[in-house]
Design a protein around this motif. Structure first.
Motif, short mmCIF file in Angstrom:
data_model
loop_
_atom_site.label_atom_id
_atom_site.label_comp_id
_atom_site.label_asym_id
_atom_site.label_seq_id
_atom_site.Cartn_x
_atom_site.Cartn_y
_atom_site.Cartn_z
N TYR A 4 5.65 19.87 -28.37
CA TYR A 4 6.62 19.59 -27.32
C TYR A 4 7.50 18.42 -27.71
CZ TYR A 4 3.88 22.75 -24.48
OH TYR A 4 3.23 23.86 -24.00
N LEU A 5 8.79 18.56 -27.47
CA LEU A 5 9.74 17.51 -27.82
C LEU A 5 9.82 16.46 -26.73
CD1 LEU A 5 12.65 19.80 -29.07
CD2 LEU A 5 11.07 18.48 -30.49
N SER A 6 10.11 15.25 -27.14
CA SER A 6 10.35 14.17 -26.18
C SER A 6 11.83 14.18 -25.81
CB SER A 6 9.99 12.82 -26.81
OG SER A 6 10.90 12.51 -27.85
N ALA A 7 12.17 13.48 -24.75
CA ALA A 7 13.58 13.35 -24.36
C ALA A 7 14.38 12.74 -25.49
CB ALA A 7 13.69 12.51 -23.09
N GLU A 8 13.83 11.74 -26.14
CA GLU A 8 14.52 11.07 -27.24
C GLU A 8 14.78 12.03 -28.40
OE1 GLU A 8 13.80 7.39 -30.34
OE2 GLU A 8 12.78 7.34 -28.41
N GLN A 9 13.81 12.87 -28.73
CA GLN A 9 14.00 13.85 -29.80
C GLN A 9 15.11 14.84 -29.46
OE1 GLN A 9 9.80 14.95 -29.80
NE2 GLN A 9 9.75 14.57 -32.02
N ILE A 10 15.13 15.27 -28.22
CA ILE A 10 16.17 16.21 -27.79
C ILE A 10 17.54 15.55 -27.87
CG2 ILE A 10 17.10 17.51 -25.83
CD1 ILE A 10 14.11 17.87 -24.94
N LEU A 11 17.65 14.35 -27.32
CA LEU A 11 18.94 13.65 -27.29
C LEU A 11 19.42 13.26 -28.69
CD1 LEU A 11 18.39 11.47 -24.11
CD2 LEU A 11 19.70 13.59 -24.32
N ASP A 12 18.50 13.03 -29.62
CA ASP A 12 18.87 12.64 -30.98
C ASP A 12 19.14 13.83 -31.89
OD1 ASP A 12 18.69 9.97 -30.31
OD2 ASP A 12 16.70 9.70 -31.19
N ALA A 13 18.83 15.04 -31.46
CA ALA A 13 19.02 16.23 -32.29
C ALA A 13 20.50 16.48 -32.55
CB ALA A 13 18.39 17.45 -31.61
N ASP A 14 20.84 16.75 -33.81
CA ASP A 14 22.20 17.11 -34.19
C ASP A 14 22.27 18.63 -34.10
OD1 ASP A 14 24.75 17.29 -35.19
OD2 ASP A 14 24.21 16.72 -37.23
N ASP A 15 22.69 19.16 -32.95
CA ASP A 15 22.56 20.59 -32.70
C ASP A 15 23.86 21.35 -32.51
OD1 ASP A 15 23.23 19.48 -30.26
OD2 ASP A 15 21.66 20.48 -29.13
#
Length: 164
Positions: A4-15
């Protein structure tokens, strides 16, 4: 076990996907960048009038392709290339086949399906044949509809650009 991803991981993803598209009619290659959630929301808001009702079909189709292309065409640094209503009108005068090629990629990278396009344009019988809405939404924040999000999205992430 599920990761499961954290909020920080989601927000930092270059998507946001980017893809280079050859356009021989224009003499070279253009770079198309998929819309962010905010950009897509703004683009779709351009299809709703002040009364919160969908625009008439003729208004929804006005400059449709050019608006989508303008919302997603970027320079090598990732900056929007077309921002003004005048530029969008001029872009709409370009070769329709070339413009459609750009629009198809923009739609795919932005996750816009044919059904999304039909809903936005009020055109459930056929593919869009015009351009966009009447208003002049800020195209620097406004992107495109049509194709479906496909497997190319994964292979065209910003670090992996394809050439066609």
């Amino acid at each position: 076990m599920t990761n499961y991803l954290s909020a920080e991981q989601i927000l930092d993803a270059d998507d946001l996907a980017i893809e280079d598209v050859p356009v021989p009619e224009w003499g070279g290659t253009v770079r198309v960048k998929g819309m962010s959630g905010t950009e897509r929301d703004r683009f779709e808001a351009g299809f709703v009038g002040n009364d919160m009702k969908q625009l008439p079909k003729d208004k929804a189709l006005e400059y449709y392709r050019a608006r989508i292309a303008a919302a997603c065409l970027v320079d090598q640094a990732g900056n929007k290339m077309f921002r003004s209503v005048g530029e969008i009108k001029r872009l709409s005068d370009k070769n329709a086949e070339a413009l459609q090629r750009v629009v198809d990629v923009a739609n795919r990278l932005s996750g816009l399906s044919q059904e999304d396009v039909e809903e936005l344009t009020g055109n459930s019988d056929a593919a869009p044949s015009g351009s966009s809405t009447s208003g002049s939404p800020d195209t620097s924040d406004t992107p495109s509809p049509s194709s479906s999000a496909g497997s190319a999205r994964a292979s065209s992430r910003s670090g992996k650009q394809s050439n066609g």
